[in-house]
Design a protein around this motif. Structure first.
Motif, PDB file in Angstrom:
ATOM      1  N   ARG A 144       0.659  -1.405   0.064  1.00 40.45           N
ATOM      2  CA  ARG A 144      -0.079   0.065  -0.043  1.00 40.45           C
ATOM      3  C   ARG A 144       0.778   1.142   0.193  1.00 40.45           C
ATOM      4  NH1 ARG A 144      -2.203   3.772  -0.550  1.00 40.45           N
ATOM      5  NH2 ARG A 144      -4.454   4.666  -0.035  1.00 40.45           N
ATOM      6  N   THR A 172      -7.297   0.501   2.584  1.00 39.05           N
ATOM      7  CA  THR A 172      -7.469   1.798   2.671  1.00 39.05           C
ATOM      8  C   THR A 172      -6.469   2.474   3.265  1.00 39.05           C
ATOM      9  OG1 THR A 172      -8.673   1.579   4.439  1.00 39.05           O
ATOM     10  CG2 THR A 172      -9.974   1.247   2.775  1.00 39.05           C
ATOM     11  N   LYS A 173      -6.353   3.767   3.459  1.00 37.67           N
ATOM     12  CA  LYS A 173      -5.540   4.527   4.022  1.00 37.67           C
ATOM     13  C   LYS A 173      -5.737   4.295   5.652  1.00 37.67           C
ATOM     14  CE  LYS A 173      -4.078   8.430   1.005  1.00 37.67           C
ATOM     15  NZ  LYS A 173      -3.913   9.631   0.856  1.00 37.67           N
ATOM     16  N   GLU A 229      -6.876   1.921   7.051  1.00 42.07           N
ATOM     17  CA  GLU A 229      -6.594   0.419   7.432  1.00 42.07           C
ATOM     18  C   GLU A 229      -5.134   0.413   7.624  1.00 42.07           C
ATOM     19  OE1 GLU A 229     -10.468  -1.989   5.147  1.00 42.07           O
ATOM     20  OE2 GLU A 229      -8.673  -1.629   4.161  1.00 42.07           O
TER      21      GLU A 229
END
Length: 317
Positions: A272, A301-302, A304
């Motif tokens: 990520r 996601t950011k 997460e």
């Protein structure tokens, strides 16, 4: 399986690679199974080193011998993989590492040994395994030129080098350095911690690497992350470890959400990061190769990503 561009080239490989350090402990049929699982998962980069494996009969480099035998018996071809190895460590007659050696003579002999053990004609990339305090960049440059001109090596890089060491070497070699192998993962977050704690005086603000993460991004070096499931250096894995209950709870929650394993989520956390890293997994168990590789197709996601970072025992200033 997603891909990543290596360095500043158009050389695209899977963003997960298989490290074969432990292949020297396997039988040839087990090695075949590991290779076939990697290929099934879409992994097409193999990472090795001339010192991997220390079989009592075969000596150091036994992992590459087993790999070469497995490749021949697997039904797969040389062209199915980008094959990378490292050299620059010297072992004595007792197979003990006694020095780093980046001399021209040693590096050329290292590549010749790698090609002989693996049974292949060339390496897609060759890395200097560790920075040598006695490194003479002009000697490395001469070795790289000879290895490239002979067709034995196509691309070059390093492992565990800091920015100034990279600058020193790049000033001498004509080839663009494409890779720096570095330890990074949820159990080894120092390169991220330093950036978050800029202009502070706590432990997290200590720069152990010379701004290495930002340097690699600025200079388009691909970071290949080793030991992605380890905490410390070689202390052990954090996956399923009762010493890390909060992290394992968060990994399990996200694993359920994305219908993958906790290992896959730990891989997805690395991928990520916008530096476009490549994750080196070292498991030789086919099922673990497949479940870790599933992380390639998970985009956290950011929030997460930050939740996992915090669950690993870090803090945001």
């Amino acid at each position: 399986m997603q891909t990543v561009k290596i360095g500043n080239t158009n050389w695209q490989t899977s963003n997960i690679a298989l490290g074969i350090m432990r292949m020297g402990t396997l039988s040839v049929p087990q090695s075949v199974a590991a290779l076939q699982a990697a290929h099934e998962a879409g992994i097409n980069l193999i990472d090795s080193a001339d010192i991997y494996g220390n079989d009592p009969e075969l000596g150091r480099g036994s992992s590459e011998i087993h790999f070469g035998q497995a490749l021949k018996q697997s039904g797969l071809s040389r062209d199915d993989f980008y094959i990378q190895s490292k050299g620059g460590l010297y072992a004595n007659a007792a197979n003990q590492i006694t020095r780093y050696d980046s001399s021209k003579e040693h590096l050329i002999a290292a590549v010749d040994g790698i090609l002989r053990r693996t049974g292949i004609d060339y390496l897609d990339s060759f890395l200097i395994h560790r920075p040598d305090p006695l490194m003479e960049p002009e000697e490395i440059a001469a070795a790289f030129d000879e290895l490239q001109a002979s067709g034995k090596v196509r691309h070059f890089g390093v492992s565990n080098f800091n920015p100034q060491q990279l600058e020193l070497l790049q000033s001498a070699v004509s080839q663009r350095l494409l890779v720096d192998q570095l330890q990074f993962g949820l159990g080894h977050t120092g390169m991220v911690d330093f950036g978050l704690h800029t202009n502070m005086t706590d432990q997290g603000s200590v720069d152990h690497d010379g701004g290495l993460l930002e340097y690699c991004r600025l200079h388009q070096l691909t970071i290949q992350t080793w030991s992605p499931f380890q905490y410390g250096t070689f202390a052990g894995t954090f996956i399923g470890n009762p010493q890390f209950p909060e992290l394992n709870r968060e990994l399990a929650k996200l694993a359920e959400k994305y219908q993958v394993s906790k290992n896959a989520i730990a891989v997805a956390w690395i991928l990520r990061h916008p530096a476009h890293m490549q994750v080196l997994i070292g498991t030789m168990t086919p099922a673990h190769i497949l479940d870790s590789a599933a992380g390639s197709d998970v985009t956290l996601t950011k929030q997460e990503w930050y939740d996992l970072y915090l669950a690993a025992g870090n803090e945001l200033p």
